[in-house]
Design an enzyme around this catalytic site. Structure first.
Site, short mmCIF file in Angstrom:
data_model
loop_
_atom_site.label_atom_id
_atom_site.label_comp_id
_atom_site.label_asym_id
_atom_site.label_seq_id
_atom_site.Cartn_x
_atom_site.Cartn_y
_atom_site.Cartn_z
N ASP A 81 0.88 -0.72 0.10
CA ASP A 81 -0.17 -0.21 -0.19
C ASP A 81 1.12 1.53 -0.04
OD1 ASP A 81 -2.40 0.72 -0.08
OD2 ASP A 81 -3.07 0.56 2.43
N HIS A 179 -7.11 9.03 5.18
CA HIS A 179 -6.75 8.14 6.49
C HIS A 179 -7.08 8.02 8.08
CE1 HIS A 179 -4.63 7.62 2.60
NE2 HIS A 179 -5.53 6.05 3.21
N GLY A 180 -6.98 7.47 8.52
CA GLY A 180 -7.52 7.65 10.20
C GLY A 180 -8.45 8.01 11.03
N HIS A 207 -10.54 4.26 -0.51
CA HIS A 207 -9.57 4.51 0.97
C HIS A 207 -9.91 5.74 1.86
CE1 HIS A 207 -5.27 3.54 -0.94
NE2 HIS A 207 -6.06 3.43 -2.07
N GLY A 208 -9.48 4.87 3.43
CA GLY A 208 -10.06 5.48 4.60
C GLY A 208 -11.81 5.90 4.97
N SER A 210 -12.25 3.79 6.96
CA SER A 210 -13.42 3.83 8.45
C SER A 210 -13.53 5.18 8.58
CB SER A 210 -11.87 3.45 9.36
OG SER A 210 -11.14 2.29 9.33
N ASN A 229 -10.33 0.09 0.84
CA ASN A 229 -9.22 0.02 2.78
C ASN A 229 -9.94 0.10 3.88
OD1 ASN A 229 -8.62 -0.71 -0.60
ND2 ASN A 229 -6.23 0.73 0.47
N VAL A 230 -9.58 -0.45 4.23
CA VAL A 230 -9.92 -1.05 6.01
C VAL A 230 -8.67 -0.81 6.79
CG1 VAL A 230 -11.03 -0.93 7.41
CG2 VAL A 230 -12.51 -0.24 5.44
N THR A 232 -7.82 1.31 10.26
CA THR A 232 -8.00 1.95 11.44
C THR A 232 -9.18 0.59 12.50
OG1 THR A 232 -7.26 4.44 10.85
CG2 THR A 232 -8.35 4.35 12.81
#
Ligand code: 13P
Length: 281
Positions: A81, A179-180, A207-208, A210, A229-230, A232
Site C-alpha cells: 500500500d 485515512h484515520g 481509501h479511508g 474507517s 481499504n480499511v 483503523t
C-alpha cells in the site's frame, strides 16, 4: 488461491459490491481476514503498509501473506500500500506482493505519472498497479485526533487521461475521504465520484473507509467503487481485544496461543461486520 487484484475488484463490481482490502501488520490478523473472506465467499486483499514493509521482518511477513493467499479457498491478493520508493517496491514484489499502490500523489500530476510509468517498467505487466490521483490526507498507520482535512480532491477532468497515460489497473480517488479518524462528520463528494466513474473504465478504490457511515459507503459502491481499504477500524478492534485478553492470559499461565487464536477471531468478526456495508443498495 491467489488472483489478480483488478480481477478481484471487477468480480466484486459485477456482483454489485466492492472487494475489501485490509491492512495486516501481522499474521494473526491476516489469518482472520482470509477466514472472514472465505466465510463470505468473496475475494479479498491483504494490504501491507510501507512502514511494515521496511521493518526487518517485512520481507518475511509478505512471504507469509503470499503463502496464506496461495492456499486460501477464495481469491486473495497481497498488495503493498502507498509506496513511492522503487527499491522498496521491487523488494516487496520479490517477497511475493502481486499488487502495489504506487503513490505519487504528493508529486503533482506529471511526477505521479512518471513514478507509475517507472514502476510499470520495473515490474512488468503481471504486477497489478493502483495509483492515487489527487491526495488523500491522514496517517495510514496511526489514527490521530488531529483534524484531518480532506486533501486535494481528484479532478474528474484529469482522471481518464491519467488512467490512459499511466496504464494503471485501479484508481484511488480523493473525494473527501481521509485515512484515520474523521473529526466531525465525514462529507464525501458523491457528484465528483460519479463524474470520475463516468469517464474511467478501471475499478475505483475508496481509501479511508474507517469511520464512514454504512450508507455513505454503500453509495460509493453504487457509483463504481470496486475496492475499499480499511485499516483503523480493524487495528482498533485488535488492540481493544488485546487489552482485554492479555491480563487473563497472563494469569492463566502466560498462554500466548489462546490470545493469538482469539486475536484472529476478533479480526474475522470485525472484517465480516465492516463488509456488510460493501454491497450497493
Ligand atoms: P483507514 O485507516 O481510515 O481505514 O484507511 C485505510 C486505508 O485507506 C489504507 O490504505
Amino acid at each position: 488461491m491467489r488472483d489478480r487484484l483488478d480481477t478481484i475488484a471487477r468480480t466484486a463490481l459485477a456482483e454489485g459490491r466492492a472487494a475489501g482490502a485490509f491492512t495486516c501488520y501481522d499474521l494473526a490478523t491476516a489469518y482472520g481476514v482470509v477466514d472472514a473472506a472465505s466465510e463470505a465467499g468473496q475475494g479479498v486483499v491483504l494490504l501491507v503498509s510501507p512502514s511494515t514493509a521496511t521493518r526487518p521482518y517485512g520481507f518475511a511477513l509478505v512471504r507469509s501473506l503470499r503463502a496464506l493467499a496461495d492456499h486460501a479457498a477464495v481469491p486473495v491478493s497481497v498488495q503493498l500500500d502507498h509506496a513511492s520508493d522503487l527499491d522498496l517496491i521491487s523488494r516487496i514484489v520479490e517477497a511475493g506482493a502481486d499488487a502495489v499502490l504506487v503513490d505519487g500523489s504528493k508529486q503533482g500530476y506529471d511526477g505521479n505519472l512518471a513514478l507509475v510509468l517507472r514502476a510499470r517498467e520495473l515490474l512488468g505487466p503481471d504486477i497489478v498497479l493502483e495509483a492515487e490521483l489527487g491526495r488523500i490526507e491522514g496517517d495510514e498507520d496511526v489514527a490521530t485526533l488531529i483534524a484531518s482535512d480532506a486533501g486535494q480532491l481528484t479532478d474528474p477532468s484529469q482522471a481518464a487521461e491519467f488512467v490512459r497515460q499511466s496504464g494503471v489497473d485501479l484508481l484511488a480517488v480523493s473525494i473527501g475521504n481521509v485515512h484515520g479518524t474523521y473529526v466531525g462528520d465525514p462529507v464525501l463528494d458523491h457528484a465528483r465520484l460519479d463524474a470520475i466513474a463516468a469517464t474511467v473504465d478501471v475499478p475505483l478504490v475508496l481509501h479511508g473507509a474507517s469511520g464512514l457511515p454504512g450508507d455513505t459507503v454503500r453509495r460509493t459502491v453504487a457509483s463504481g467503487v470496486g475496492k475499499i481499504n480499511v485499516n483503523t477500524e480493524l487495528r482498533r478492534a485488535v488492540l481493544q481485544h488485546l487489552v482485554e485478553a492479555a491480563p487473563a492470559a497472563l494469569e492463566g499461565g502466560a498462554n500466548l496461543e489462546s490470545v493469538l487464536t482469539s486475536w484472529s477471531d476478533v479480526a474475522r468478526r470485525q472484517v465480516l461486520q465492516v463488509m456488510e456495508a460493501f454491497t450497493a443498495p
